[in-house]
Enzyme design. Structure first.
Site, PDB file in Angstrom:
ATOM      1  N   LYS A  83       0.831  -1.208   0.000  1.00  0.00           N
ATOM      2  CA  LYS A  83       0.000   0.000   0.000  1.00  0.00           C
ATOM      3  C   LYS A  83       0.869   1.263   0.000  1.00  0.00           C
ATOM      4  O   LYS A  83       0.598   2.217  -0.737  1.00  0.00           O
ATOM      5  CB  LYS A  83      -0.943  -0.024   1.215  1.00  0.00           C
ATOM      6  CG  LYS A  83      -2.024  -1.086   1.074  1.00  0.00           C
ATOM      7  CD  LYS A  83      -2.793  -1.364   2.366  1.00  0.00           C
ATOM      8  CE  LYS A  83      -3.717  -2.569   2.144  1.00  0.00           C
ATOM      9  NZ  LYS A  83      -4.499  -2.943   3.329  1.00  0.00           N
ATOM     10  N   GLN A 139      -4.888  -1.516   9.533  1.00  0.00           N
ATOM     11  CA  GLN A 139      -4.640  -2.814   8.896  1.00  0.00           C
ATOM     12  C   GLN A 139      -5.174  -3.947   9.764  1.00  0.00           C
ATOM     13  O   GLN A 139      -4.888  -4.021  10.957  1.00  0.00           O
ATOM     14  CB  GLN A 139      -3.128  -2.985   8.653  1.00  0.00           C
ATOM     15  CG  GLN A 139      -2.757  -4.264   7.947  1.00  0.00           C
ATOM     16  CD  GLN A 139      -3.295  -4.325   6.509  1.00  0.00           C
ATOM     17  OE1 GLN A 139      -3.241  -3.352   5.766  1.00  0.00           O
ATOM     18  NE2 GLN A 139      -3.832  -5.477   6.125  1.00  0.00           N
ATOM     19  N   ASP A 165     -11.226   2.479   3.619  1.00  0.00           N
ATOM     20  CA  ASP A 165     -11.540   1.054   3.438  1.00  0.00           C
ATOM     21  C   ASP A 165     -13.045   0.850   3.218  1.00  0.00           C
ATOM     22  O   ASP A 165     -13.467  -0.241   2.831  1.00  0.00           O
ATOM     23  CB  ASP A 165     -11.084   0.240   4.660  1.00  0.00           C
ATOM     24  CG  ASP A 165      -9.738  -0.437   4.443  1.00  0.00           C
ATOM     25  OD1 ASP A 165      -9.386  -0.655   3.263  1.00  0.00           O
ATOM     26  OD2 ASP A 165      -9.070  -0.759   5.432  1.00  0.00           O
TER      27      ASP A 165
END
Ligand code: NDP
Length: 305
Positions: free
Chosen positions: A53, A97, A120
């Site tokens: 990422k 995460q 997200d």
């Protein structure tokens, strides 16, 4: 043989689009988007994902900030960090995460993220907007899959889509997005009776279960399109011999290297019956990261213009 749906190539196009948009912003004197990534602890797979990422941010010109607190971080401190990033006008997107260490409440942490910075797309506000078919930050994996299906001209209207898996991250949002595109959607899961027969009805089969090689060639309707979201590491030679009967290269990798990555679908078997299949690796994985870059740009544009 089916067409291989090259997620990697499609992800590169998506990343290039974001890169151009970021370059246009900075050329116009505006600051680049900024993504804050929180990785709690040292989970090796999470470290690989975060590296990917951060690398994609560098490639697109998005600024990234990494926070790597120790695995013992208390919940209150994780939430305080999220609060601080929520308040920071220089930060457009926040990503926690997953998975988090067992003592932490992942849902509470995710719900703490401001919906405007929830790149997200996991916050209930964004999930609710998706349910209503309204613009929102949408979960990266399913939205990038939809983008790829559209780019390949896969017809969804009136077709039967079977979504195998019902997680909040992939299965449920993907099912809603397919419904939005007028597919007739069945959601299957671990309690579904006669899974092979349900899957065999699918014009589009999307698998997101996390079970290596669960979907056999005989479960796939001839000519179907198959999207394999699963990413599984197979080390067990007995399992490998069972699921890679038609895939000598993967079997050889397990025997010689000790492991191989594969999806939830038996790729070689699917290739013999479907019209198009995403590979693992090189399918949905790179698309997810590209989707995250798109979402970070979107979060920036909607907050600071
Ligand atoms: P979850 O574990 O949250 O959900 C798995 C789903 O699969 C559940 O709905 C579960 O059913 C169902 N399931 C599990 N076993 C079976 C079975 N034997 N038969 C039928 N259904 C079953 O997983 P995620 O959705 O988070 O992820 C799924 C996979 O996708 C994983 O391999 C993950 O690594 C991968 N992934 C890949 C991404 C990418 O970028 N390519 C991004 C996100 C995930 P039930 O609800 O009944 O328990």
């Amino acid at each position: 043989m089916a067409q291989v749906l090259d997620g990697k190539a499609h992800a590169e196009c998506m990343v290039a689009e974001v890169q151009a948009a970021v370059a246009a912003r900075t050329a116009a004197g505006r600051r680049p988007p900024c993504l804050a990534v929180i990785l709690v602890g040292e989970d090796p797979a999470s470290q690989v994902y975060v590296r990917g990422k951060v690398k994609a941010c560098a490639q697109t010109g998005i600024r990234s900030l990494e926070f790597r607190p120790s695995a013992e971080l208390p919940q209150a401190e994780l939430e305080a960090l999220v609060d601080r990033l929520n308040e920071d006008p220089e930060v457009d997107g926040i990503l926690v995460q997953l998975p988090l260490p067992g003592h932490l409440d992942a849902k509470a942490a995710l719900h703490r993220i401001s919906p405007a910075k929830d790149v997200d797309g996991f916050h209930p506000v964004n999930q609710g907007l998706l349910l209503e078919g309204l613009p929102a930050l949408r979960p990266c994996t399913p939205s990038a899959c939809m983008h790829m299906l559209a780019a390949h001209g896969v017809e969804l209207k009136g077709r039967h889509a079977v979504m195998l898996g019902r997680s909040e991250i992939v299965g449920k949002p993907m099912a809603l997005m397919l419904l939005e595109q007028h597919a007739t959607v069945t959601i299957a899961h671990s309690r579904t009776r006669d899974l092979p027969a349900v899957c065999a009805q699918a014009d589009l089969l999307v698998a997101a279960v996390g079970r290596p090689g669960l979907v056999e060639g005989s479960w796939i309707k001839p000519g179907a399109v198959v999207v394999d979201v699963g990413i599984n590491r197979v080390e067990d030679p007995v399992l490998a011999r069972r699921i890679f009967q038609a895939d000598p290269a993967k079997l050889k990798a397990v025997e010689e290297r000790g492991w191989v990555l594969c999806g939830d679908v038996r790729f070689a078997e699917a290739m013999a019956v479907a019209s198009a299949v995403t590979p693992v690796p090189g399918g949905v994985g790179p698309l997810t990261i590209a989707g995250l870059m798109k979402n970070t740009l979107q979060a920036c544009e909607s907050q600071v213009g």
